[in-house]
Design a protein around this motif. Structure first.
Motif, short mmCIF file in Angstrom:
data_model
loop_
_atom_site.label_atom_id
_atom_site.label_comp_id
_atom_site.label_asym_id
_atom_site.label_seq_id
_atom_site.Cartn_x
_atom_site.Cartn_y
_atom_site.Cartn_z
N THR A 169 0.81 -1.22 0.00
CA THR A 169 0.00 0.00 0.00
C THR A 169 0.85 1.27 0.00
O THR A 169 0.55 2.21 -0.75
N VAL A 170 1.87 1.32 0.83
CA VAL A 170 2.66 2.54 0.95
C VAL A 170 3.37 2.89 -0.36
O VAL A 170 3.26 4.03 -0.85
N PHE B 287 2.48 6.15 -2.68
CA PHE B 287 3.53 7.14 -2.89
C PHE B 287 3.79 7.36 -4.38
O PHE B 287 3.90 8.51 -4.84
N LEU B 288 3.90 6.29 -5.15
CA LEU B 288 4.18 6.42 -6.58
C LEU B 288 3.05 7.14 -7.31
O LEU B 288 3.29 7.99 -8.17
N VAL B 289 1.81 6.82 -6.97
CA VAL B 289 0.68 7.47 -7.62
C VAL B 289 0.65 8.96 -7.31
O VAL B 289 0.42 9.80 -8.19
N ILE C 260 2.26 -3.85 -6.80
CA ILE C 260 2.49 -2.40 -6.71
C ILE C 260 2.37 -1.75 -8.08
O ILE C 260 1.74 -0.69 -8.23
N MET C 261 2.96 -2.36 -9.09
CA MET C 261 2.90 -1.80 -10.43
C MET C 261 1.47 -1.78 -10.97
O MET C 261 1.05 -0.83 -11.63
N LEU D 185 -6.14 12.72 -2.74
CA LEU D 185 -5.73 11.64 -3.63
C LEU D 185 -5.02 10.53 -2.87
O LEU D 185 -5.28 9.35 -3.10
N GLY D 186 -4.13 10.90 -1.95
CA GLY D 186 -3.42 9.89 -1.17
C GLY D 186 -4.36 9.03 -0.35
O GLY D 186 -4.18 7.81 -0.24
#
Length: 304
Positions: free
Chosen positions: A107-108, A112-114, A172-173, A228-229
């Motif tokens: 999740t983290v 973070f990437l998004v 994650i990807m 968003l986060g």
């Protein structure tokens, strides 16, 4: 004219109604909606909405024999049934504890990437000129309507070819790829509302694009970025479909681990109840921690 009629006429004048006009039923209901009766009603609705969570919490604090014998509401007449032994069993269950760690590990980074990539792309679409900008943005908007289920088989074949199928990195990807269209769309529209004069003044002071993004756009876009986060965190944390297909079967996220516990044992409610409550309370804590930023981001642009 009586005192009551005078008061009604004064209220009508303040509301902009012509003299002699009567207040409609809808207007009277709306005027009284903020009263004590409506507040009591909203509190009751909130308690009714929270009842499943309250029942899950109380069930997680009861022994397996008590759970099998009666419903969770029995604790109000027999509070001695409450115990924390279920949570001790939960901590001793390596499958659940490892799955919580795997969920955080997925999740983290996905959140973070998004947030980072979406912020950069949103700024580029809002304030930078490059060939085909509008067409690329239309592609991003089009990707919003692509359901996750459509991509499961082709993405599974792609991940299997490049060797990241059933890995944490692959999950994650996947979450990052499907979270970016909404992130770019949301942040681009928010960043576009920033006054152009402010950005031009910063450029006259010698600020480049990177400094302009980090010193001006990011602080002003804080509420939207926080919203968003939160959205991305809740979506990834509560996801089960993607995790069930792409995650490593040896270290599944909490949603898959709880489902496997039900399938394998079925009657170990003393472990499932506290595990489900912990899985639910963590995203709730994140939401309430950033509640102010979330509300500011949702309401941004609604009022000039």
């Amino acid at each position: 004219m009586t005192t009551t009629e005078t008061s009604q006429a004064e209220q009508g004048r303040r509301a902009g109604r012509p003299a002699g006009a009567t207040e409609s039923l809808g207007a009277r209901i709306a005027a009284r909606a903020g009263g004590g009766v409506m507040r009591v009603f909203l509190v009751l609705v909130g308690l009714f909405w929270l009842m499943p969570a309250i029942g899950l919490l109380l069930s997680s604090l009861r022994g397996p024999e008590d759970i099998a014998a009666s419903g969770w509401w029995k604790v109000f007449t027999a509070p001695s049934e409450l115990t924390f032994s279920n949570y001790q069993r939960l901590l001793d269950n390596s499958t659940i504890t490892d799955s919580l760690f795997s969920t955080v590990l997925i999740t983290v980074p996905a959140t973070f990437l998004v947030v980072v990539i979406g912020s950069l792309a949103g700024y580029a679409f809002a304030w930078m000129e490059f060939p085909g900008r509008d067409w690329w943005f239309l592609v991003v908007v089009g990707l919003l309507v692509v359901p996750v289920q459509v991509a499961l088989i082709p993405v599974s074949e792609l991940f299997g070819t490049i060797g990241i199928f059933e890995t944490t990195f692959g999950v994650i990807m996947f979450h990052t790829a499907f979270g970016l269209p909404f992130a770019i769309f949301l942040l681009r529209n928010f960043f576009a509302e920033i006054p152009r004069e402010l950005l031009e003044a910063a450029r006259l002071d010698g600020a480049g694009e990177i400094r302009l993004f980090t010193r001006v756009v990011m602080p002003l876009g804080g509420p939207a970025i926080a919203s968003l986060g939160i959205f991305q965190f809740l979506w990834v944390w509560n996801d089960m479909l993607v995790a069930l297909i792409f995650a490593d079967s040896e270290s599944p996220p909490i949603t898959v681990a709880l489902q496997q516990q039900v399938r394998q044992f079925g009657n170990n409610i003393d472990v499932l109840a506290p595990g489900a409550f912990v899985s639910m309370v963590i995203p709730l804590a994140v939401f309430f921690a950033f509640q102010r930023q979330f509300v500011s981001g949702v309401m941004a642009g609604a009022v000039k």
